[in-house]
Design a protein around this motif. Structure first.
Motif, mmCIF file in Angstrom:
data_model
loop_
_atom_site.group_PDB
_atom_site.id
_atom_site.type_symbol
_atom_site.label_atom_id
_atom_site.label_comp_id
_atom_site.label_asym_id
_atom_site.label_seq_id
_atom_site.Cartn_x
_atom_site.Cartn_y
_atom_site.Cartn_z
ATOM 1 N N GLY A 21 -13.167 12.182 0.714
ATOM 2 C CA GLY A 21 -12.586 12.480 -0.595
ATOM 3 C C GLY A 21 -13.662 12.780 -1.625
ATOM 4 N N ASP A 43 -9.537 9.841 0.603
ATOM 5 C CA ASP A 43 -8.326 10.619 0.776
ATOM 6 C C ASP A 43 -7.658 10.240 2.107
ATOM 7 O OD1 ASP A 43 -9.920 11.829 2.716
ATOM 8 O OD2 ASP A 43 -10.156 13.711 1.614
ATOM 9 N N ALA A 44 -6.723 11.046 2.557
ATOM 10 C CA ALA A 44 -5.990 10.743 3.783
ATOM 11 C C ALA A 44 -6.908 10.701 5.000
ATOM 12 C CB ALA A 44 -4.881 11.777 3.990
ATOM 13 N N ARG A 205 -6.105 7.023 -4.275
ATOM 14 C CA ARG A 205 -4.853 7.076 -5.031
ATOM 15 C C ARG A 205 -3.671 6.772 -4.106
ATOM 16 N NH1 ARG A 205 -6.043 8.907 -9.997
ATOM 17 N NH2 ARG A 205 -7.838 10.322 -10.245
ATOM 18 N N ALA A 207 -0.861 8.301 -4.006
ATOM 19 C CA ALA A 207 -0.138 9.492 -3.571
ATOM 20 C C ALA A 207 -0.735 10.129 -2.322
ATOM 21 C CB ALA A 207 -0.094 10.527 -4.696
ATOM 22 N N ASP A 208 -2.026 9.910 -2.043
ATOM 23 C CA ASP A 208 -2.599 10.489 -0.816
ATOM 24 C C ASP A 208 -3.115 9.409 0.124
ATOM 25 O OD1 ASP A 208 -4.815 9.810 -2.345
ATOM 26 O OD2 ASP A 208 -5.612 11.840 -2.496
ATOM 27 N N CYS A 209 -4.124 8.666 -0.287
ATOM 28 C CA CYS A 209 -4.685 7.632 0.579
ATOM 29 C C CYS A 209 -3.657 6.530 0.874
ATOM 30 C CB CYS A 209 -5.924 7.043 -0.090
ATOM 31 S SG CYS A 209 -6.805 5.844 0.914
ATOM 32 N N GLN A 211 -0.366 6.664 0.587
ATOM 33 C CA GLN A 211 0.757 7.235 1.336
ATOM 34 C C GLN A 211 0.408 7.363 2.818
ATOM 35 O OE1 GLN A 211 3.758 8.105 0.196
ATOM 36 N NE2 GLN A 211 4.608 9.448 1.771
ATOM 37 N N ARG A 212 -0.799 7.808 3.109
ATOM 38 C CA ARG A 212 -1.205 7.969 4.504
ATOM 39 C C ARG A 212 -1.302 6.617 5.205
ATOM 40 N NH1 ARG A 212 -0.604 10.074 9.221
ATOM 41 N NH2 ARG A 212 -2.489 10.070 10.517
#
Length: 476
Positions: A21, A43-44, A205, A207-209, A211-212
């Protein structure tokens, strides 16, 4: 003045690694806007890396002995101790906690280690049962701990410590609004020389990390402390893989004063309990429910207590509470106060804006409304600010009805000089944690909520069992 921190790596697989990320957040003091540091958010792809490391470590750690787990917990505690003063300093700067509250959170962290070590040493992971079968309790697997910003270190450890004691491996994702405290905790865990992949920390965040992590098929459980919306989003992401979801979410704590309570003693304590940490506590007693014929007395005591609180810089020993966490939190609290005033709820003290002596920073006035209509937004929505609502009742049945007239059910409080009366009321209140006459906190008692306050429990043996599966072995 401390130099700004730059947290540019993630702690994965027992090592500090460069993130995939590239999103960078600035972290500023809520007291004066000073730049405290920057953090790179994973990130994801970083989430996948952390899951892979935790999954690999689980193979051996799930088979570890009790002695090995106790040794790891002892090393973790010792490493935490070395960094506790630095963590307390940073809690004051990043979150806006006073020194007393920051030290209190360190005390809670130590208690999680000590309580879990005691439980682990005697916990019956395998039991022969009447009827000739055996019950075996096994670690659930890879656990993701998602934490909020108001008590970041305590929340990380109250999840990670029992999960590791249970034989699980852990990935911590702190709130992106308070990423630096998590990095300091990861430094301590790096010093503890843990098995690689046992404890991982990934900033990112939701919404990405986040959520994954919640959706990842190799994650077996999510434990989240956060908002109702955040808990719902995690549950939705986790649903397709049918993983366990433990949630500790919002609250709107009722505090019932029974007629025989010592009002002069308990009303000031109730105000302080409501407004500690600027009211940014999910278990805060934010609804003071009092006999109608004692309202004037209660109001006078509460206003005097609120006006005696000192709002100011977290590092000032005279400060009762510091600022709200950030601009969004300040705006939310101000908006709910404005809505209450515009809606005709009687304002007894405080109100809109900052205290007169604090023109900058996210400081809010100690605010009390009363008598408040039970269905008013200020009495039903979680404010997460230094705002107390006084509501009145005509009889005990009505007091209980008002206390239960909420979508939340985390913590509740009863004040009484009669233990039998207090326990009778406590039994009728729909909340997972009911405190009578403000007893001392203990890490042995389970904590968690009903309804939209979440599910599952933290602390004590119940906190350990959240991270265990139950297996039945039966033979002919």
């Amino acid at each position: 003045m401390n130099a700004p921190l730059y947290q540019d790596r993630l702690f994965i697989g027992g090592a500090w690694v460069n993130p995939h990320g590239r999103d960078i957040v600035e972290v500023r003091s809520p007291a004066d806007g000073t730049l405290l540091g920057r953090a790179v958010l994973g990130d994801a792809i970083d989430a996948d890396r952390a899951v892979a490391a935790a999954r690999q470590a689980f193979t051996s750690w799930s088979q570890s002995s009790i002695a090995e787990r106790l040794d790891v917990l002892a090393r973790m505690r010792a490493a935490f101790e070395t960094l506790a003063p630095a963590l307390e300093d940073h809690l004051m700067r990043e979150i806006g906690l006073t020194r007393m509250v920051a030290q209190g959170q360190s005390m809670m962290c130590r208690a999680h280690f000590d309580s879990m070590a005691e439980i682990l040493a005697r916990y019956p992971f395998a039991q022969k049962m009447p009827g000739g079968f055996e019950i075996v309790r096994e670690p659930i697997g890879v656990v993701v701990a998602i934490t909020s910003w108001n008590a970041p270190v305590n929340q990380m450890l109250c999840k990670a410590v029992p999960a590791i004691a249970a034989g699980c491996t852990v990935i911590v994702k702190p709130s992106e609004h308070a990423p630096l405290c998590g990095g300091l905790l990861a430094e301590a865990m790096a010093q503890a020389d843990l098995p690689p992949g046992l404890f991982n920390l990934v900033n990112g965040r939701g919404a990405d990390c986040g959520q994954r992590l919640a959706a990842h098929p190799d994650v077996d459980m999510i434990s989240i402390t956060g908002s109702v919306a955040g808990g719902a989003a995690v549950a939705a992401a986790a649903a397709p893989t049918i993983k366990r979801v433990h949630q500790e979410l919002g609250g709107k704590g009722a505090n019932i004063l029974l007629p025989e309570a010592d009002f002069a003693a308990v009303v000031p304590r109730s105000v302080v309990a409501c407004m500690m940490v600027a009211g940014q506590v999910c278990a805060a007693p934010t609804r003071l429910i009092v006999p109608a014929d004692r309202f004037e007395d209660v109001a006078a005591l509460a206003v005097a207590a609120a006006q005696g609180l000192v709002v100011g810089p977290p590092d000032d020993p005279a400060t009762s509470f510091g600022p709200l966490m950030n601009a969004a939190q300040f705006d939310r609290v101000q908006g709910l106060i404005r809505q209450a005033i515009d809606g005709g709820q009687p304002l007894l003290t405080g109100g809109l804006g900052r205290p007169d002596n604090l023109p900058t920073g996210y400081y809010a006035r100690p605010t009390i409304f009363g008598p408040v209509a039970p269905d008013a937004a200020i009495a039903t929505q979680e404010v997460f600010g230094p705002v107390l609502c006084i509501l009145t009742y005509r009889n005990v049945d009505e007091a209980v009805e008002i206390a239960n007239a909420t979508d939340f059910g985390l913590a509740a409080y009863v004040q009484s000089a009669d233990p039998a009366s207090a326990r009778a009321v406590a039994a009728r209140v729909r909340a997972g944690y009911v405190s009578i006459n403000f007893p001392p906190w203990t890490a042995a008692a389970p904590f968690g909520g009903y309804r939209r306050s979440g599910n599952g429990r933290q602390y004590g043996v119940w906190g350990l069992e959240e991270f265990l599966e139950t297996k039945t072995i039966i033979a002919s």
